[in-house]
Design a protein around this motif. Structure first.
Motif, short mmCIF file in Angstrom:
data_model
loop_
_atom_site.label_atom_id
_atom_site.label_comp_id
_atom_site.label_asym_id
_atom_site.label_seq_id
_atom_site.Cartn_x
_atom_site.Cartn_y
_atom_site.Cartn_z
N ALA A 65 7.06 6.55 9.42
CA ALA A 65 7.36 6.20 10.84
C ALA A 65 8.67 5.36 10.74
O ALA A 65 9.54 5.59 11.60
CB ALA A 65 6.50 5.65 11.49
N LYS A 66 8.99 4.41 10.03
CA LYS A 66 9.99 3.28 10.14
C LYS A 66 11.33 4.34 9.73
O LYS A 66 12.34 3.95 10.35
CB LYS A 66 9.46 2.07 9.40
N SER A 67 11.06 4.95 8.45
CA SER A 67 12.32 5.75 8.40
C SER A 67 12.70 6.82 9.27
O SER A 67 13.73 6.89 9.71
CB SER A 67 12.17 6.66 7.11
N GLU A 68 11.85 7.34 10.13
CA GLU A 68 12.06 8.24 10.98
C GLU A 68 12.48 7.66 12.09
O GLU A 68 13.46 8.42 12.94
CB GLU A 68 10.77 9.05 11.31
N PHE A 69 12.23 6.65 12.48
CA PHE A 69 12.99 5.81 13.63
C PHE A 69 14.10 4.72 13.50
O PHE A 69 14.30 4.10 14.16
CB PHE A 69 11.88 5.11 14.30
N GLY A 70 14.36 5.16 12.24
CA GLY A 70 15.99 4.42 11.88
C GLY A 70 15.51 2.76 11.19
O GLY A 70 16.49 1.95 11.40
N GLU A 71 14.31 2.55 11.16
CA GLU A 71 14.17 1.09 10.82
C GLU A 71 13.91 1.03 9.29
O GLU A 71 13.92 2.12 8.68
CB GLU A 71 12.83 0.69 11.22
N ASN A 72 13.97 -0.20 8.77
CA ASN A 72 13.91 -0.23 7.06
C ASN A 72 12.44 0.11 6.80
O ASN A 72 11.45 -0.88 7.02
CB ASN A 72 14.23 -1.73 6.73
N PRO A 73 12.02 1.13 5.86
CA PRO A 73 10.72 1.28 5.40
C PRO A 73 10.26 -0.02 4.54
O PRO A 73 8.93 0.09 4.35
CB PRO A 73 10.96 2.76 4.64
N ASP A 74 11.22 -0.57 3.91
CA ASP A 74 10.86 -1.78 3.06
C ASP A 74 9.98 -2.94 4.01
O ASP A 74 9.24 -3.81 3.45
CB ASP A 74 11.80 -2.32 2.20
N GLU A 75 10.09 -2.63 5.30
CA GLU A 75 9.49 -3.88 6.18
C GLU A 75 7.97 -3.42 6.54
O GLU A 75 7.11 -4.25 6.75
CB GLU A 75 10.18 -3.92 7.61
N ALA A 76 7.41 -2.24 5.99
CA ALA A 76 6.26 -1.83 5.89
C ALA A 76 5.19 -2.67 5.11
O ALA A 76 5.79 -3.17 4.08
CB ALA A 76 5.94 -0.43 5.76
N ALA A 77 4.05 -3.04 5.44
CA ALA A 77 3.38 -3.71 4.70
C ALA A 77 2.02 -3.53 4.53
O ALA A 77 1.49 -2.74 5.63
CB ALA A 77 3.48 -5.29 4.98
N VAL A 78 1.33 -3.75 3.24
CA VAL A 78 -0.30 -3.37 3.52
C VAL A 78 -1.12 -4.11 4.15
O VAL A 78 -0.92 -5.26 4.52
CB VAL A 78 -0.78 -3.59 1.65
N ARG A 79 -1.88 -3.46 4.92
CA ARG A 79 -2.80 -4.08 5.92
C ARG A 79 -3.94 -4.30 5.29
O ARG A 79 -4.50 -3.70 4.36
CB ARG A 79 -2.84 -3.10 7.39
N PRO A 80 -4.77 -5.40 5.87
CA PRO A 80 -5.96 -5.88 5.65
C PRO A 80 -7.05 -4.62 5.57
O PRO A 80 -6.89 -3.84 6.48
CB PRO A 80 -6.40 -6.87 6.27
N PRO A 81 -8.14 -4.79 4.72
CA PRO A 81 -9.18 -3.59 4.67
C PRO A 81 -9.80 -3.35 6.19
O PRO A 81 -9.98 -2.35 6.64
CB PRO A 81 -9.97 -3.99 3.77
N GLY A 82 -9.94 -4.56 6.65
CA GLY A 82 -10.65 -4.33 8.00
C GLY A 82 -9.85 -3.65 8.91
O GLY A 82 -10.35 -3.05 10.08
N GLU A 83 -8.57 -3.65 9.09
CA GLU A 83 -7.44 -2.91 10.10
C GLU A 83 -7.52 -1.53 9.57
O GLU A 83 -7.64 -0.78 10.38
CB GLU A 83 -6.35 -3.72 9.99
N VAL A 84 -7.25 -1.21 8.32
CA VAL A 84 -7.09 0.42 8.00
C VAL A 84 -8.48 0.97 8.12
O VAL A 84 -8.44 2.07 8.24
CB VAL A 84 -6.37 0.57 6.74
N GLU A 85 -9.60 0.24 7.67
CA GLU A 85 -10.95 0.86 7.62
C GLU A 85 -11.24 1.28 9.02
O GLU A 85 -12.09 2.34 9.09
CB GLU A 85 -11.86 -0.13 6.98
N GLY A 86 -10.97 0.73 10.10
CA GLY A 86 -11.23 0.88 11.36
C GLY A 86 -10.36 2.00 12.10
O GLY A 86 -10.44 2.26 13.18
N TYR A 87 -9.40 2.36 11.34
CA TYR A 87 -8.56 3.57 11.73
C TYR A 87 -8.84 4.80 12.29
O TYR A 87 -9.63 5.30 11.58
CB TYR A 87 -7.22 3.80 10.80
#
Length: 89
Positions: A65-87
């Protein structure tokens, strides 16, 4: 190496890790089916693998998503389990 190929290389590394986790998950599930369940350590490991897979897929989606919108993909970070598990996406 340019930024696009560097980002693609990092994405490939994430995908390689996902593939390794999927293989481990599959092996644990097969072992479970063959032996009518898993021991406590294997159950804990299976749950850990499932969480790591969710985190890796989330990280890859963030990077793309960051790449698609011209942002730096290296700014993406692993999110905590509680956050991704509720996705629910």
């Amino acid at each position: 190496m340019n930024a696009a190929s560097d980002a693609a290389g990092k994405d490939d590394a994430i995908l390689d890790h996902i593939n390794a986790l999927v293989a481990e998950e599959r092996a644990l599930r097969e072992r479970s089916a063959e032996h009518l369940g898993l021991g406590a350590d294997e159950q804990t490991r299976l749950r850990s693998v499932e969480v790591q897979l969710d985190q890796c897929w989330d990280l890859l989606r963030q990077r793309r998503a960051k790449s698609e919108f011209g942002e730096n993909p290296d700014e993406a970070a692993v999110r905590p389990p509680g956050e991704v598990e509720g996705y629910q996406g």
